[in-house]
Design an enzyme around this catalytic site. Structure first.
Site, PDB file in Angstrom:
ATOM      1  N   HIS A   1      -7.728  -5.141  -1.241  1.00 30.33           N
ATOM      2  CA  HIS A   1      -6.476  -4.516  -0.829  1.00 30.33           C
ATOM      3  C   HIS A   1      -5.576  -5.471  -0.053  1.00 30.33           C
ATOM      4  CE1 HIS A   1      -3.986  -1.021  -0.538  1.00 30.33           C
ATOM      5  NE2 HIS A   1      -4.004  -0.981   0.779  1.00 30.33           N
TER       6      HIS A   1
ATOM      7  N   SER B   1       0.832  -1.194   0.000  1.00 25.36           N
ATOM      8  CA  SER B   1       0.000   0.000   0.000  1.00 25.36           C
ATOM      9  C   SER B   1       0.877   1.260   0.000  1.00 25.36           C
ATOM     10  CB  SER B   1      -0.964  -0.041   1.186  1.00 25.36           C
ATOM     11  OG  SER B   1      -1.960   0.948   1.061  1.00 25.36           O
TER      12      SER B   1
ATOM     13  N   ASP C   1      -9.304  -4.411  -5.632  1.00 26.28           N
ATOM     14  CA  ASP C   1      -8.788  -3.433  -4.677  1.00 26.28           C
ATOM     15  C   ASP C   1      -9.398  -2.066  -4.960  1.00 26.28           C
ATOM     16  OD1 ASP C   1      -7.329  -1.799  -3.008  1.00 26.28           O
ATOM     17  OD2 ASP C   1      -5.381  -2.653  -3.540  1.00 26.28           O
TER      18      ASP C   1
END
Length: 330
Positions: free
Chosen positions: A309, A188, A274
């Site tokens: 994610h 991320s 995501d």
């Protein structure tokens, strides 16, 4: 969450044109030169009790952006004498370095491990951080993604990316590290930082990136209102005349631009559902990786069609471990 980005076949050939500022390279060269002028990277290295028998940990402070002190945990497998390859890990958005026993995967795999604290973050989840951001004074919203958004010189990610580059210099100065075998790792926001490091540190040995933030930023802002991107769109919904300035600032931290300049072998992971970091950004960075450099580095991407994610989670970590061992193992 259903798939919402490009179909898989289009993602595999997604190579968008990115508008780079004419002074992109000069901007980062100037920024990093100012940071290194502050002196040797290490400020202090202090052993700490971590409650573990098989891992030794030190509380490290190094000089980051403009010489500001940045904290990190440095860990080694106990009772290992020879220098080890190192993994420098960058944490996700809103997270700090936490506690020294939280992240043990890489040190348990036999690597020296440096986990960098995120300046001015650490209050959203996890166990906190220890690095303030004394320069967060420019106009912008409360979230880190918006701090200083109207000028690239003031932007939070200018400081955080510089910290990340200096973290590599710091780990190379620590005892027990093979300075020629250093990998950058992150998910991320951490993936976006690791990718920037690869574009700015020419002799990085390996790069492992999952669900990277700051890649394909303009498209991401059109696709999702989930933070961190949602913090930017919320700011622009109030400051209606600020889009041009904001987009100019974001062009200096665009992950695809860093990817184009990178050299190191790279391992990507992406969840195709995501909605935090849309998968088209990861594919854009992967597909344009190393196109401005000589040679053809090893490139691997694992896609997880039914994951968001979290990507491949522990399955993907196992793939990362195997891939990195094939590169840096003795």
């Amino acid at each position: 969450m259903p798939a919402f980005d490009l179909p898989p076949a289009e993602l595999e050939r997604h190579r968008p044109d990115i508008e780079e500022p004419a002074d992109f390279d000069a901007f980062w060269e100037r920024t990093l030169k100012e940071a290194s002028a502050a002196g040797d990277p290490l400020v202090s290295v202090r052993p700490v009790e971590n409650g573990l028998r098989l891992t030794e940990t030190w509380d490290v402070t190094f000089r980051g952006f403009a010489g500001d002190p940045v904290r990190a945990w440095f860990s080694l497998p106990a009772n290992v004498a020879e220098p080890l390859p190192a993994v420098v890990e960058f944490a996700g958005y809103g997270r700090g370095r936490g506690l020294p026993h939280e992240r043990l995967t890489w040190v348990n795999a036999g690597y020296a491990h440096l986990l960098m604290d995120n300046r001015g973050q650490g209050d959203q989840y996890g166990c906190g951080g220890d690095t303030p951001d004394p320069r967060a004074l420019a106009p912008g919203g409360p979230g880190p993604a918006v701090r200083g958004l109207l000028d690239p010189r003031d932007y939070h990610y200018r400081r955080l990316i510089t910290d990340a580059v200096r973290a590599v210099a710091a780990v190379r100065a620590l005892p027990g590290v093979d300075a020629g075998r250093v990998a950058a790792v992150g998910n991320s926001q951490g993936g976006g930082l690791a990718l920037a490091v690869a574009g700015l540190v020419p002799d990085l040995a390996a790069l492992l990136v999952t669900a990277p933030l700051l890649c394909g930023i303009h498209r991401a802002l059109d696709l999702t209102d989930v933070p961190p991107y949602g913090e930017i769109t919320a700011y622009l919904s109030v400051h209606r005349g600020a889009q041009e300035a904001a987009y100019r600032t974001l062009s200096y931290v665009e992950g695809v631009s860093f990817a184009r300049r990178a050299h190191a072998p790279v391992h990507f992971g992406v969840g195709l559902r995501d909605t935090v970091c849309p998968p088209s950004g990861a594919y854009a960075a992967f597909n344009r990786y190393a196109e401005r450099t000589a040679g053809d580095p090893a490139k691997v991407l694992h896609a997880y069609p039914f994951n968001g994610h979290e990507g491949g989670d522990a399955v993907h970590v196992r793939r990362q471990l195997e891939w990195l061992a094939s590169l840096l193992g003795d």
